[in-house]
Scaffold this active site. Structure first.
Site, PDB file in Angstrom:
ATOM      1  CE  LYS A  73      48.135  38.897  44.145  1.00  0.00           C
ATOM      2  NZ  LYS A  73      48.029  40.277  44.648  1.00  0.00           N
ATOM      3  CG  ASP A 122      43.557  55.240  41.750  1.00  0.00           C
ATOM      4  OD1 ASP A 122      43.147  56.014  40.864  1.00  0.00           O
ATOM      5  OD2 ASP A 122      43.700  54.017  41.564  1.00  0.00           O
ATOM      6  NE  ARG A 127      49.399  49.367  45.490  1.00  0.00           N
ATOM      7  CZ  ARG A 127      48.410  49.115  44.646  1.00  0.00           C
ATOM      8  NH1 ARG A 127      47.997  47.863  44.459  1.00  0.00           N
ATOM      9  NH2 ARG A 127      47.792  50.095  44.006  1.00  0.00           N
ATOM     10  CE  LYS A 215      44.534  50.509  36.123  1.00  0.00           C
ATOM     11  NZ  LYS A 215      43.591  51.211  37.014  1.00  0.00           N
ATOM     12  CG  PHE A 255      44.017  38.996  37.698  1.00  0.00           C
ATOM     13  CD1 PHE A 255      44.503  38.206  38.729  1.00  0.00           C
ATOM     14  CD2 PHE A 255      44.441  40.315  37.621  1.00  0.00           C
ATOM     15  CE1 PHE A 255      45.391  38.728  39.663  1.00  0.00           C
ATOM     16  CE2 PHE A 255      45.324  40.836  38.550  1.00  0.00           C
ATOM     17  CZ  PHE A 255      45.793  40.040  39.573  1.00  0.00           C
TER      18      PHE A 255
END
Length: 370
Positions: A73, A122, A127, A215, A255
């Site tokens: 984005k 993870d 992605r 983070k 967010f």
């Protein structure tokens, strides 16, 4: 790479606005920003050639950069540009725009460095609608070194474009500080919720708040605005940085909570990835609020199914979320957070910082779907 203002790189020297063409306000901001990536990527590749990197290494890095950096984005990077324009209260000159975009892409590089690493930790699959870099054929754990290269590339660009500035040391310090903060947040995310030892008693809203602040909020929200302020010439000891932080940290908390919501309730086709927070035993906004509301039977279901990778286990957790109306709770939280942040913006002294700089940031993320 040489510093801005050196004899070998006079094209990157910061010049007076009077000597630089003012950009028309109706230019395509995103397209212009993307075009600057092409320029910077080419410069990074040329810089690597000066280290006699063999052709197959050059080809690898070029493919890696193009896979991991563009395509998102770009809110963080674009915020540097919009924030500087708000601070200047006018259209930017070509030189100002270039330097804002360079700093914006440095944040996008920082983001790529974090995401390449995070996806490995993870065991993520996709992605931005494509396979995670480590899952691309032939990459695997080479991606760890690639992440290091991406991080180092930030400092190559900062050195080239800003070494001649009086605030260059402050600029480096800001990037190092925010990187460290983010890594501490990632640490707490990982040790609070290890995938091989699920214990929901480790979770709490307080730990979630720490993880979110460190983070996400510093590098995603404070860093873009602070960079624009630095580029505008505001000394780092000025109180306006604290004013900005008071707004941007709650915005960052909203967010990340929004990100947690989209991981569970967003469409993979829209958000560009398959959400795995439940499978990954993440200390997310959703699970913490579910734990706070669950009765004994629901808590037992969460304990038995959270952090498991089978679709059946995930379905049980989502069913508990549905019973507790976690989605409705989030939507109310979203409205409350928006009202809180807008109230904080109204408290900003317009003589110090333009409020529209923060409003623009809020508009970019409020009720986003990806």
């Amino acid at each position: 790479m040489q510093a801005a203002g050196s004899k070998r790189n006079t094209d990157s020297k910061v010049s007076s606005p009077k000597k630089s063409k003012v950009m028309n306000g109706d230019y395509d901001e995103k397209a212009h920003f993307e075009a600057t990536y092409d320029r910077l990527a080419a410069e990074l590749i040329e810089d690597m050639k000066s280290y006699k990197l063999p052709a197959n290494g050059i080809a690898w890095v070029e493919k890696m950069l193009n896979h991991t950096i563009p395509g998102g984005k770009m809110n963080r990077g674009l915020t540097v540009v919009s924030s500087l324009r708000s601070l200047k209260k006018r259209n930017l000159t070509e030189e100002e725009l270039l330097h804002a975009e360079v700093l914006g892409w440095c944040i996008e590089l920082l983001q790529a460095f974090f995401l390449i690493s995070d996806d490995i930790m993870d065991s993520s699959v996709t992605r931005r609608g494509a396979p995670c870099w480590y899952r691309v054929e032939g990459v695997g754990m080479i991606a760890i070194n690639d992440a290091f290269i991406v991080e180092s590339a930030i400092y190559r660009l900062l050195k080239k474009y800003f070494r001649g500035q009086a605030w260059y040391a402050d600029l480096l310090d800001l990037f190092h500080e925010v990187t460290y903060q983010t890594e501490l947040g990632q640490l707490m995310d990982l040790i609070t919720a290890p995938e091989d030892n699920v214990d929901l008693n480790r979770f709490s809203l307080e730990k979630h708040a720490y993880i979110v602040e460190y983070k996400t909020a510093y590098y995603s929200f404070y860093l873009p605005v602070a960079l624009a302020m630095m580029l505008h010439g505001i000394p780092t000891e000025n109180d306006s940085y604290k004013q900005a932080l008071r707004v941007l940290l709650p915005l960052g908390e909203y967010f990340q909570s929004q990100d947690d919501y989209l991981d569970c309730f967003g469409s993979p086709e829209v958000i560009g990835k398959i959400g795995t927070d439940i499978e990954d035993n993440k200390c997310s906004w959703l699970i913490n609020h579910a734990l706070a509301k669950a009765n004994a039977a629901q808590r037992k279901q969460l304990d038995e199914n959270y952090g498991k990778r089978s679709p059946e286990n995930v379905a049980v957790v989502k069913q508990v979320y549905k019973e507790l109306d976690i989605e409705g709770l989030y939507k109310q939280y979203e409205e409350d957070s928006h009202a809180k942040v807008m109230g904080l913006i109204q408290q900003i002294d317009e003589a110090v910082l333009p409020r529209d700089m923060f409003v623009t940031f809020v508009k970019r993320i409020y009720k986003r779907s990806k």
